[in-house]
Design a protein around this motif. Structure first.
Motif, mmCIF file in Angstrom:
data_model
loop_
_atom_site.group_PDB
_atom_site.id
_atom_site.type_symbol
_atom_site.label_atom_id
_atom_site.label_comp_id
_atom_site.label_asym_id
_atom_site.label_seq_id
_atom_site.Cartn_x
_atom_site.Cartn_y
_atom_site.Cartn_z
ATOM 1 N N PRO A 1 0.836 -1.199 0.000
ATOM 2 C CA PRO A 1 0.000 0.000 0.000
ATOM 3 C C PRO A 1 0.875 1.255 0.000
ATOM 4 C CG PRO A 1 -0.189 -1.199 2.085
ATOM 5 C CD PRO A 1 0.719 -1.972 1.210
ATOM 6 N N LEU A 2 0.431 2.265 -0.724
ATOM 7 C CA LEU A 2 1.135 3.549 -0.762
ATOM 8 C C LEU A 2 0.172 4.627 -0.261
ATOM 9 C CD1 LEU A 2 2.823 3.242 -4.276
ATOM 10 C CD2 LEU A 2 3.890 2.909 -2.053
ATOM 11 N N PRO A 3 0.222 4.928 1.044
ATOM 12 C CA PRO A 3 -0.707 5.919 1.577
ATOM 13 C C PRO A 3 -0.314 7.339 1.172
ATOM 14 C CG PRO A 3 0.748 5.118 3.299
ATOM 15 C CD PRO A 3 1.063 4.341 2.058
ATOM 16 N N ASN A 4 -1.339 8.184 0.997
ATOM 17 C CA ASN A 4 -1.150 9.609 0.690
ATOM 18 C C ASN A 4 -0.178 9.820 -0.465
ATOM 19 O OD1 ASN A 4 -2.835 10.258 2.873
ATOM 20 N ND2 ASN A 4 -1.108 10.205 4.281
ATOM 21 N N LEU A 5 -0.437 9.137 -1.562
ATOM 22 C CA LEU A 5 0.466 9.172 -2.695
ATOM 23 C C LEU A 5 0.678 10.595 -3.214
ATOM 24 C CD1 LEU A 5 2.051 7.053 -4.180
ATOM 25 C CD2 LEU A 5 0.215 6.885 -5.840
ATOM 26 N N GLY B 1 -2.846 4.561 -2.793
ATOM 27 C CA GLY B 1 -2.679 3.687 -3.951
ATOM 28 C C GLY B 1 -1.957 2.414 -3.556
ATOM 29 N N GLU B 2 -1.480 1.711 -4.545
ATOM 30 C CA GLU B 2 -0.742 0.477 -4.310
ATOM 31 C C GLU B 2 0.417 0.402 -5.302
ATOM 32 O OE1 GLU B 2 -2.335 -3.683 -3.137
ATOM 33 O OE2 GLU B 2 -2.271 -3.651 -5.335
ATOM 34 N N GLY B 3 1.588 0.068 -4.773
ATOM 35 C CA GLY B 3 2.761 -0.122 -5.623
ATOM 36 C C GLY B 3 2.998 -1.605 -5.809
ATOM 37 N N SER B 4 3.580 -1.955 -6.927
ATOM 38 C CA SER B 4 3.857 -3.368 -7.165
ATOM 39 C C SER B 4 5.201 -3.523 -7.877
ATOM 40 C CB SER B 4 2.751 -4.002 -8.015
ATOM 41 O OG SER B 4 2.755 -3.448 -9.309
ATOM 42 N N LEU B 5 5.815 -4.636 -7.615
ATOM 43 C CA LEU B 5 7.043 -5.039 -8.292
ATOM 44 C C LEU B 5 6.813 -6.471 -8.746
ATOM 45 C CD1 LEU B 5 10.016 -4.449 -9.040
ATOM 46 C CD2 LEU B 5 10.628 -5.495 -6.864
ATOM 47 N N GLU B 6 6.840 -6.675 -10.053
ATOM 48 C CA GLU B 6 6.560 -7.995 -10.607
ATOM 49 C C GLU B 6 7.741 -8.453 -11.444
ATOM 50 O OE1 GLU B 6 3.162 -10.248 -13.279
ATOM 51 O OE2 GLU B 6 3.024 -8.106 -12.946
ATOM 52 N N SER B 7 8.127 -9.710 -11.232
ATOM 53 C CA SER B 7 9.226 -10.298 -11.981
ATOM 54 C C SER B 7 8.747 -11.627 -12.553
ATOM 55 C CB SER B 7 10.432 -10.513 -11.061
ATOM 56 O OG SER B 7 11.457 -11.169 -11.739
ATOM 57 N N PRO B 8 8.691 -11.746 -13.886
ATOM 58 C CA PRO B 8 8.243 -13.014 -14.476
ATOM 59 C C PRO B 8 9.303 -14.102 -14.322
ATOM 60 C CG PRO B 8 8.845 -11.451 -16.195
ATOM 61 C CD PRO B 8 8.960 -10.727 -14.884
ATOM 62 N N ALA B 9 8.863 -15.329 -14.471
ATOM 63 C CA ALA B 9 9.781 -16.477 -14.346
ATOM 64 C C ALA B 9 10.833 -16.435 -15.449
ATOM 65 C CB ALA B 9 8.988 -17.781 -14.426
ATOM 66 N N LEU C 1 9.174 -5.388 -13.396
ATOM 67 C CA LEU C 1 8.282 -4.309 -13.784
ATOM 68 C C LEU C 1 7.772 -3.641 -12.522
ATOM 69 C CD1 LEU C 1 6.657 -2.821 -15.968
ATOM 70 C CD2 LEU C 1 4.901 -4.584 -15.721
ATOM 71 N N LEU C 2 7.998 -2.349 -12.419
ATOM 72 C CA LEU C 2 7.573 -1.573 -11.252
ATOM 73 C C LEU C 2 6.306 -0.827 -11.631
ATOM 74 C CD1 LEU C 2 8.196 -0.531 -8.391
ATOM 75 C CD2 LEU C 2 9.551 1.263 -9.461
ATOM 76 N N GLY C 3 5.279 -0.922 -10.793
ATOM 77 C CA GLY C 3 4.013 -0.246 -11.090
ATOM 78 C C GLY C 3 3.488 0.509 -9.895
ATOM 79 N N VAL C 4 2.785 1.611 -10.171
ATOM 80 C CA VAL C 4 2.123 2.407 -9.131
ATOM 81 C C VAL C 4 0.683 2.571 -9.559
ATOM 82 C CG1 VAL C 4 2.040 4.627 -7.940
ATOM 83 C CG2 VAL C 4 4.253 3.616 -8.543
ATOM 84 N N GLY C 5 -0.232 2.121 -8.691
ATOM 85 C CA GLY C 5 -1.656 2.229 -8.996
ATOM 86 C C GLY C 5 -2.311 3.338 -8.197
ATOM 87 N N LEU C 6 -2.897 4.297 -8.893
ATOM 88 C CA LEU C 6 -3.633 5.396 -8.254
ATOM 89 C C LEU C 6 -5.123 5.081 -8.258
ATOM 90 C CD1 LEU C 6 -1.838 8.461 -9.884
ATOM 91 C CD2 LEU C 6 -1.596 7.637 -7.557
ATOM 92 N N PRO C 7 -5.844 5.551 -7.246
ATOM 93 C CA PRO C 7 -7.296 5.315 -7.252
ATOM 94 C C PRO C 7 -7.956 6.118 -8.365
ATOM 95 C CG PRO C 7 -6.697 6.769 -5.461
ATOM 96 C CD PRO C 7 -5.413 6.319 -6.104
ATOM 97 N N ARG C 8 -9.095 5.648 -8.804
ATOM 98 C CA ARG C 8 -9.827 6.369 -9.859
ATOM 99 C C ARG C 8 -10.967 7.142 -9.287
ATOM 100 N NH1 ARG C 8 -9.818 2.593 -15.135
ATOM 101 N NH2 ARG C 8 -7.606 2.351 -15.185
#
Length: 156
Positions: free
Chosen positions: A81-85, A93-101, A149-156
């Motif tokens: 979770p990323l509070p007060n983005l 919002g929510e941040g994510s870090l995804e690494s495929p196999a 892959l680094l992602g940041v999700g903001l609320p809509r």
């Protein structure tokens, strides 16, 4: 890449999926903690390179063969979770870090050793001569193409 004549593992095994339990930390501290899901790699060991004899050498080459190992780095997902983005509570919002196999191939170090004696010498009554022994190391190798892959999700 594997050297010519070196056996490689035919296929890397899948990893064992693991969810990292951090709920206890969240309960204890009262803070939102990241969620982590990944896989523990299962290495697959291949056959070592067979030592070969060369004309004029008393010891096989390589004396200590390199051993190929392959493994698959599993899918990894870390979300937090990323509070007060944007400085306001409604922009949590929510941040994510995804690494495929991806598959990683490695080779252990090896060693080449020269004998301290030469081959029998006819001019020395058929006895070998002393010579300076030679030592060589085969460098370890690691090849693969991990990515993230680094992602940041903001609320809509």
């Amino acid at each position: 890449m594997a050297a010519a004549g070196v056996a490689t593992p035919s296929a890397a095994a899948d990893g064992v999926p693991v969810g990292v339990p951090l709920e206890g930390v969240e309960t204890t501290t009262g803070l939102a903690v990241p969620r982590i899901a990944t896989a523990v790699p299962l290495p697959v060991v291949g056959a070592p390179e067979a030592p070969r004899m060369h004309k004029g050498d008393m010891l096989p080459t390589p004396l200590l063969p390199a051993v190929p190992i392959a493994t698959e780095l599993g899918d990894t997902l870390v979300t937090s979770p990323l509070p007060n983005l944007l400085g306001r509570p409604e922009t949590d919002g929510e941040g994510s870090l995804e690494s495929p196999a991806t598959t990683v191939h490695t080779r252990t170090p090896g060693a080449v050793l020269g004998s301290p004696l030469t081959m029998p010498d006819g001019s020395n009554s058929g006895l070998p001569n002393l010579t300076t022994p030679k030592l060589g190391l085969l460098a370890p190798e690691i090849t693969g193409a991990p990515e993230a892959l680094l992602g940041v999700g903001l609320p809509r």
